[in-house]
Motif scaffolding. Structure first.
Motif, PDB file in Angstrom:
ATOM      1  N   TYR A 122     -63.909 -61.723 -28.966  1.00  7.06           N
ATOM      2  CA  TYR A 122     -62.922 -60.674 -28.366  1.00  7.06           C
ATOM      3  C   TYR A 122     -63.027 -59.451 -29.207  1.00  7.06           C
ATOM      4  O   TYR A 122     -62.941 -59.397 -30.292  1.00  7.06           O
ATOM      5  N   ASN A 174     -61.370 -56.699 -31.382  1.00  5.72           N
ATOM      6  CA  ASN A 174     -60.213 -56.556 -32.326  1.00  5.72           C
ATOM      7  C   ASN A 174     -59.650 -57.831 -32.637  1.00  5.72           C
ATOM      8  O   ASN A 174     -58.484 -58.077 -32.523  1.00  5.72           O
ATOM      9  N   THR A 175     -60.416 -59.071 -32.695  1.00  5.68           N
ATOM     10  CA  THR A 175     -59.906 -60.378 -33.043  1.00  5.68           C
ATOM     11  C   THR A 175     -60.667 -60.719 -33.953  1.00  5.68           C
ATOM     12  O   THR A 175     -61.954 -60.623 -34.159  1.00  5.68           O
ATOM     13  N   ASP A 204     -55.445 -56.891 -29.851  1.00  2.00           N
ATOM     14  CA  ASP A 204     -55.246 -56.640 -28.699  1.00  2.00           C
ATOM     15  C   ASP A 204     -54.558 -57.852 -27.742  1.00  2.00           C
ATOM     16  O   ASP A 204     -55.355 -59.004 -27.660  1.00  2.00           O
ATOM     17  N   SER A 211     -54.066 -58.691 -24.769  1.00  5.97           N
ATOM     18  CA  SER A 211     -54.730 -59.118 -23.739  1.00  5.97           C
ATOM     19  C   SER A 211     -55.605 -60.311 -23.808  1.00  5.97           C
ATOM     20  O   SER A 211     -55.949 -61.004 -22.983  1.00  5.97           O
ATOM     21  N   TYR A 212     -56.108 -60.451 -24.944  1.00  6.48           N
ATOM     22  CA  TYR A 212     -57.224 -61.539 -25.377  1.00  6.48           C
ATOM     23  C   TYR A 212     -56.350 -62.634 -26.215  1.00  6.48           C
ATOM     24  O   TYR A 212     -56.990 -63.899 -26.498  1.00  6.48           O
ATOM     25  N   THR A 260     -49.148 -61.942 -23.214  1.00  8.31           N
ATOM     26  CA  THR A 260     -50.653 -61.073 -22.964  1.00  8.31           C
ATOM     27  C   THR A 260     -50.430 -59.762 -22.323  1.00  8.31           C
ATOM     28  O   THR A 260     -51.375 -59.012 -22.360  1.00  8.31           O
ATOM     29  N   THR A 320     -47.465 -54.656 -25.006  1.00 10.00           N
ATOM     30  CA  THR A 320     -48.273 -53.465 -25.413  1.00 10.00           C
ATOM     31  C   THR A 320     -47.695 -52.957 -26.730  1.00 10.00           C
ATOM     32  O   THR A 320     -46.571 -53.514 -27.201  1.00 10.00           O
ATOM     33  N   ASN A 321     -48.705 -52.345 -27.517  1.00  9.62           N
ATOM     34  CA  ASN A 321     -48.261 -51.648 -28.941  1.00  9.62           C
ATOM     35  C   ASN A 321     -47.802 -52.963 -29.739  1.00  9.62           C
ATOM     36  O   ASN A 321     -46.997 -52.881 -30.460  1.00  9.62           O
ATOM     37  N   SER A 353     -49.610 -56.599 -31.936  1.00  9.19           N
ATOM     38  CA  SER A 353     -50.660 -57.607 -32.300  1.00  9.19           C
ATOM     39  C   SER A 353     -49.964 -59.217 -32.087  1.00  9.19           C
ATOM     40  O   SER A 353     -48.622 -59.255 -31.903  1.00  9.19           O
ATOM     41  N   GLU A 404     -52.793 -51.064 -37.975  1.00  6.91           N
ATOM     42  CA  GLU A 404     -53.382 -50.617 -36.493  1.00  6.91           C
ATOM     43  C   GLU A 404     -51.959 -49.947 -36.087  1.00  6.91           C
ATOM     44  O   GLU A 404     -52.297 -49.461 -34.795  1.00  6.91           O
ATOM     45  N   GLN A 453     -49.139 -50.992 -35.017  1.00  8.23           N
ATOM     46  CA  GLN A 453     -48.542 -51.706 -33.804  1.00  8.23           C
ATOM     47  C   GLN A 453     -47.088 -51.595 -34.189  1.00  8.23           C
ATOM     48  O   GLN A 453     -46.493 -51.337 -35.147  1.00  8.23           O
TER      49      GLN A 453
END
Length: 173
Positions: free
Chosen positions: A54, A56-57, A78, A80-81, A89, A92-93, A95, A126, A128
């Motif tokens: 995935y 950025n994993t 991310d 979403s993963y 999931t 936003t913003n 980890s 990042e 976040q």
């Protein structure tokens, strides 16, 4: 506390050994579903290296001074993963990290805390705004560590995995 552990990204040649360790750790948690009760979960643990496919994993690993694997965790840049139930999931913003495990013979040496600190630093690098994690009643040692490090319970992130209650936490960064 032993600070001589090296924390780094796992090498593909280590993925199987890390999977074996995580299956051992999670299958020994009192009150946690067994491999027979949740075979798909344990299959994901065994195949832990696939998470690195995935974006950025990262699979982060703690290496002992002797060169063996002392623990590991999966970091998600991310959400979403992230792959949990509930609403995590959609964050936003943010980890997250999941599937932290420490070799039972090496507990109490600060490996879990060092892996968690590594994930916090990755999220900050990042830029976040928050770091999201989940825990269960079977993981009380980790739960206490997370709270002592500044994670706070977030009821909006809770969900059920089969019959298992899973509890969300977040840390503002």
């Amino acid at each position: 506390m032993n600070q001589n552990f090296i924390i780094r990204e796992a090498k593909p040649s280590e993925f199987n050994e890390i999977g074996d360790l995580l299956v051992l750790v999670y299958s020994q948690l009192k009150g946690f579903p067994s491999p027979e009760e949740q075979p798909a979960y344990y299959e994901r643990l065994q195949q832990i290296g696939k998470f690195t496919d995935y974006p950025n994993t990262k699979l982060m690993v703690a290496i002992t001074p002797e060169g063996s694997i002392g623990g590991a965790v999966v970091y998600f840049g991310d959400m979403s993963y992230y792959g949990s139930g509930g609403t995590a999931t959609k964050e936003t913003n943010a980890s997250g990290f999941r599937l932290l495990g420490v070799d039972p013979a090496l507990r109490g040496l600060g490996i879990g805390k060092r892996l968690t600190e590594t994930c916090i630093q990755l999220a900050r690098t990042e830029k976040q705004h928050q770091l999201i994690i989940h825990s269960t009643k079977a993981m009380q040692t980790a739960w206490k560590m997370y709270e002592n490090m500044g994670f706070v319970r977030s009821l909006d992130l809770d969900f059920k995995q089969g019959e298992l209650d899973v509890f969300g936490f977040r840390m503002a960064l």
